[in-house]
Design an enzyme around this catalytic site. Structure first.
Site, PDB file in Angstrom:
ATOM      1  N   ASP A   1      32.457   4.342 -15.954  1.00 22.19           N
ATOM      2  CA  ASP A   1      33.928   5.340 -15.684  1.00 22.19           C
ATOM      3  C   ASP A   1      33.140   6.221 -14.416  1.00 22.19           C
ATOM      4  OD1 ASP A   1      35.821   7.735 -16.357  1.00 22.19           O
ATOM      5  OD2 ASP A   1      36.415   5.987 -17.309  1.00 22.19           O
ATOM      6  N   ASP A   2      33.721   7.571 -14.485  1.00 20.74           N
ATOM      7  CA  ASP A   2      33.427   8.422 -13.559  1.00 20.74           C
ATOM      8  C   ASP A   2      31.893   8.788 -13.060  1.00 20.74           C
ATOM      9  OD1 ASP A   2      33.732  10.337 -11.598  1.00 20.74           O
ATOM     10  OD2 ASP A   2      35.139  11.739 -12.834  1.00 20.74           O
TER      11      ASP A   2
ATOM     12  N   LYS B   1      39.753   0.771 -13.524  1.00 20.14           N
ATOM     13  CA  LYS B   1      40.554   1.749 -14.106  1.00 20.14           C
ATOM     14  C   LYS B   1      40.940   2.698 -13.164  1.00 20.14           C
ATOM     15  CE  LYS B   1      39.915   5.748 -17.647  1.00 20.14           C
ATOM     16  NZ  LYS B   1      39.046   5.936 -18.617  1.00 20.14           N
ATOM     17  N   TRP B   2      42.252   2.930 -12.635  1.00 18.94           N
ATOM     18  CA  TRP B   2      42.756   3.521 -11.643  1.00 18.94           C
ATOM     19  C   TRP B   2      43.353   4.829 -12.336  1.00 18.94           C
ATOM     20  CZ3 TRP B   2      44.734   1.291  -6.633  1.00 18.94           C
ATOM     21  CH2 TRP B   2      45.712   2.422  -6.116  1.00 18.94           C
ATOM     22  N   ASP B   3      42.551   5.971 -12.258  1.00 17.50           N
ATOM     23  CA  ASP B   3      42.831   7.398 -12.618  1.00 17.50           C
ATOM     24  C   ASP B   3      43.656   8.357 -11.694  1.00 17.50           C
ATOM     25  OD1 ASP B   3      42.523   9.594 -14.560  1.00 17.50           O
ATOM     26  OD2 ASP B   3      40.362   9.282 -14.903  1.00 17.50           O
TER      27      ASP B   3
ATOM     28  N   ASN C   1      43.880  12.671 -11.813  1.00 13.26           N
ATOM     29  CA  ASN C   1      43.977  13.524 -12.719  1.00 13.26           C
ATOM     30  C   ASN C   1      44.236  15.038 -12.697  1.00 13.26           C
ATOM     31  OD1 ASN C   1      42.078  12.696 -15.076  1.00 13.26           O
ATOM     32  ND2 ASN C   1      40.891  11.943 -13.418  1.00 13.26           N
TER      33      ASN C   1
ATOM     34  N   ASP D   1      43.565  10.786 -23.581  1.00 18.24           N
ATOM     35  CA  ASP D   1      41.904  10.967 -23.961  1.00 18.24           C
ATOM     36  C   ASP D   1      41.696  11.435 -25.212  1.00 18.24           C
ATOM     37  OD1 ASP D   1      41.475  10.533 -21.103  1.00 18.24           O
ATOM     38  OD2 ASP D   1      41.252  12.674 -20.411  1.00 18.24           O
TER      39      ASP D   1
END
Ligand code: DGJ
Length: 801
Positions: free
Chosen positions: A367-368, A477-479, A481, A549
């Site tokens: 992830d990030d 995973k195209w986030d 925010n 989330d």
């Protein structure tokens, strides 16, 4: 099938009918949408036509020839201001002369077969056998404007979708202030309007509001579909339940600011409109140009919400989701976010991946935190190059090692954003949505790239292509925010600033289309701070979206159930996470976390390296079990039974009885052929001395005999606290070393369900499952069923020879 009988249009699906006609004044009168009718010719539709003899008092007549009615008291297929109708309009325009009166009347119609997946906007698609189109052409000759209304009929799915296109045929530009996608007028007003409101980590809270008078609005102005108000809404008749009663579901295939309003007028007629949010929207349509509204989807059901949802699920799986992953089983993943947040390194990730492989995970997702100088959320978005300290071998080095472990590799990106602390922002300070010279309202320390600009879209497409081709990447995973503030584009003149939000969505769609076409094998998952952009627009490109989330099993059960009203299970990804839960600090049993998550595109999001050995062993078993039932869960037909929401509906929430409204959640998922099913029963809170509970499966074949069974589980004696002393020959102090050691050696057997019975017996009589622990004794015939506990039940049909 679509038919035109003189001035009447009849749109039939296998089980529904939709019809309207051309009025003597040229507007379109809506006649009916509901269960299928026998209609041979226009004479059969006479009962559907309102009889107008004298116009009501204090209304404006459309013209002198038709004195019997006013547009204010008609059911219309589309409407506008200025000629008598004062309800929510379908279209609003400021004409070249400054007036805002428009009047579209019927010109011609065209019926064709088949539908393309992508035009100016993403939409549903189908072959000539699967979908028919009706295009109605209307014109306002005085203002030199034209409008096309589209109806797309999917007979075997019982779905009709709609759209509209506006044309300026004049010599001067006009300002389009709104163009809805769908308008539906009803003659009754005894409906409930159901919306799904929420916030970050609290997506999809269902509300049912009676539409009695005035207007109810569900809308977003976050620039996205928004977790505040999902664009899926429903209308239902009083007393509609999951399995009985009339209801309608409405989707908008759009990922930006949306608007859904239900309004009852002075004559008791109800209107529903859905489309792009007109708030702060305006679009300059210059001569010879047009504006396309997004497509809206309608589902009708006469057998309750389950039937409506199932029609939508089927349609979405067949005619919205596309590409390699449309029908492919989704891999079980482990996501690194809740395991390590930004604090990642190749060493840590590989350790985690090894454990993942050990328990049977198929896909490892980083992830990030992997790019630029990203140590927290304050920097580096936009600089899509691996951080050399964290990943010395770059993305390729890591992905090769992950692949070497026998896992697929996936990554996280947030392409639409930039941090001010980044090389990209320094190079292109004018590429963001912000007002030059004015202070900016920040969100998560990041700014939104102006995707309305072609060069920004190109940057995203090229930088992402570089990332996706730099290693062996199977999943992305195209986030996204943050929500929009300070709407402004330096690329547009002042009179076009009302276009920024919509142009952004168009730009986003171009990026998604280009990238999913360049990388057709990658499984893309949408995400926007959880469920801040959960809609059919995204699902036209990405087959699944991160639902929230919030991974707390109790919250998740409700969130997933509410998504299921409009979206198929496979579209909602759901993970098992650690306890205490990171969003609520609540403890729920690992089994419940698994059972809730497995009714979505399934994965884990926790630090497997730090978990107890017995937890990892439990996960291994869960994963093996899920693999066996994955096809049923991801592709089966989903049924809701009793729900935590029942309490809210009946006003009985908080009742002391276990089987009373609001304490139970009951789901069943049945394979396409009906021979296999998985059910789940979950409770919120223990009700003391209430041992008997019944699970009611749905959707089974009544005349097929099923093997009904559960999974035999074992429970840690620590779960019984110092009750251990009721069976121990020596006294054991709770949480002492002896208790600890004993808990490793001795396990308590869980209950067994194992019998054969016909589908009708299981469904209509219900399965009276083993009694729950009620404070009076425990053995292997009793259900260990504390707060937030749940059970999975399996049904295997005996195939007749
Ligand atoms: C928000 C997402 O919803 C999370 O799952 C995670 O990917 C973070 N962003 C990362 O910044």
């Amino acid at each position: 099938m679509i038919r035109k009988e003189k001035d009447y249009f009849i749109l039939d699906t296998d089980h529904t009918t939709y019809c309207f006609r051309v009025l003597p004044t040229g507007q379109l009168e809506h006649l009916y949408y509901g269960r299928k009718l026998h209609i041979e010719d226009e004479a059969d539709m006479q009962p559907l036509v309102e009889k107008h003899v004298f116009a009501p008092g204090n209304v404006n007549l459309y013209n002198e020839e038709q004195k019997a009615y006013s547009l204010e008291d008609m059911r219309l297929e589309m409407s506008s201001y200025g000629k008598g109708d004062i309800r929510e309009p379908f279209v609003e325009v400021v004409n070249a002369n400054g007036s805002n009166t428009i009047d579209f009347v019927y010109k011609e119609a065209e019926i064709t077969k088949g539908k393309e997946a992508f035009a100016e906007l993403p939409g549903s698609y189908g072959s000539e056998e699967e979908v028919e189109q009706l295009c109605i052409r209307l014109a306002d000759e005085g203002n030199e404007l034209a409008l096309e209304l589209y109806y797309y009929v999917y007979p075997s799915c019982d779905i009709i979708s709609r759209s509209a296109k506006f044309y300026n045929n004049g010599k001067k530009a006009v300002q389009l202030k709104r163009l809805m996608s769908l308008q539906l007028d009803f003659d009754g007003h005894d409906y409930a309007f159901t919306t799904f409101h929420g916030a970050w980590a609290r997506e999809m809270k269902r509300s049912d509001m009676p539409v009695i008078a005035g207007k109810l609005v569900n809308a977003s102005y976050t620039g996205t579909t928004s977790s505040r108000a999902n664009s899926f809404v429903m209308l239902s008749r009083p007393k509609t339940t999951e399995d009985a009663g009339e209801c309608f579901g409405f989707h908008l295939i759009y990922s930006g600011n949306h608007y859904e309003a239900a309004e009852v007028n002075s004559f008791g007629k109800m209107r529903l409109v859905t489309g792009i949010n007109p708030q702060a929207f305006s679009y300059e349509v210059v001569p010879e140009e047009s504006f396309q509204a997004p497509e809206a989807v309608m589902a009708y059901a006469e057998k309750g919400f389950n039937q409506m949802s199932q029609r939508l699920h089927h349609f979405i799986r067949e005619h919205i989701i596309r590409g390699t992953w449309q029908k492919k089983e989704r891999p079980i993943l482990l996501n690194s976010w809740e395991a390590s947040y930004f604090d990642i390194s190749e060493k840590k990730l590989l350790k985690l991946a090894k454990e993942a492989k050990e328990v049977g995970i198929e896909l490892f997702v980083m992830d990030d935190g992997w790019f630029g100088e990203r140590m927290d959320d304050s920097s580096s978005l936009g600089d899509w190059e691996a951080n050399a300290k964290k990943l010395p071998g770059g993305l390729k080095g890591l992905s090769d090692k992950i692949r070497g472990l026998g896992l697929q590799f996936g990554i996280w990106v947030e392409p639409e954003m930039v941090n001010v602390k980044s090389k990209l922002y320094v190079a292109h300070p004018d590429w963001t949505i912000e007002i030059p010279g004015q202070p900016h309202s920040e969100g998560r320390n990041q700014r939104i790239l102006d995707l309305g600009r072609r060069e920004v879209q190109d940057y995203i497409i090229e930088s992402m292509s570089k990332v996706f081709s730099s290693a062996d990447i199977s999943y992305v995973k195209w986030d996204m925010n943050r929500t929009f503030s300070d709407y402004y584009s330096t690329a547009l003149p002042p009179e076009r600033q009302g276009e920024v939000a919509h142009r952004y969505v168009l730009g986003l769609y171009r990026c998604m289309k280009e990238l999913t076409e360049r990388f057709p094998e990658i499984l893309f998952e949408g995400c926007a701070a959880g469920g801040n952009r959960f809609d059919l627009g995204i699902l036209c490109y990405f087959p699944q979206i991160w639902g929230s989330d919030d991974t707390d099993a109790l919250c998740r059960a409700e969130i997933e159930e509410n998504y299921s009203y409009g979206y198929p299970l496979s579209a909602v990804s759901a993970h098992v996470s650690a306890c205490p839960n990171h969003q609520t600090l609540r403890n729920t049993p690992l089994e419940t976390r698994f059972q809730v998550a497995c009714f979505g595109s399934f994965g884990y999001e926790c630090n497997l390296c730090d978990m107890k050995k017995e937890e990892n062993e439990a996960m291994k078993e869960q994963i093996a079990l899920y693999k066996k039932w994955r096809k049923v869960l991801q592709q089966g037909t989903f049924y809701r039974g009793r729900s935590f929401y029942d309490g809210a509906q009946s006003g009985m929430g908080g009742s002391v009885l276990a089987d009373e409204a609001g304490n139970q959640m009951e789901w069943t998922c049945v394979s396409e052929d009906g021979t296999k099913a998985v059910g789940m029963l979950m409770q919120k809170l223990v009700v003391p001395n209430m041992q008997q509970q019944t699970y009611y499966p749905k959707g089974l074949l009544p005349d097929v005999r099923y093997h009904f069974y559960n999974r035999k589980l074992k429970y840690n004696i620590k779960e019984f606290g110092d009750l251990v002393n009721t069976v121990s020959p020596v006294h054991i102090k709770q949480d002492s070393l002896t208790h600890q050691v004993l808990s490793k050696l001795v396990k308590m057997d869980g209950e067994t369900e194992d019998f054969h019975a016909y589908g009708d017996t299981l469904m209509y009589g219900g399965v009276h499952v083993s009694p729950a622990f009620g404070g009076t004794g425990y053995n292997d015939k009793v259900r260990h069923y504390p707060d937030f506990a749940s059970r999975l039940y399996f049904m295997d049909g005996e195939v007749k020879k």
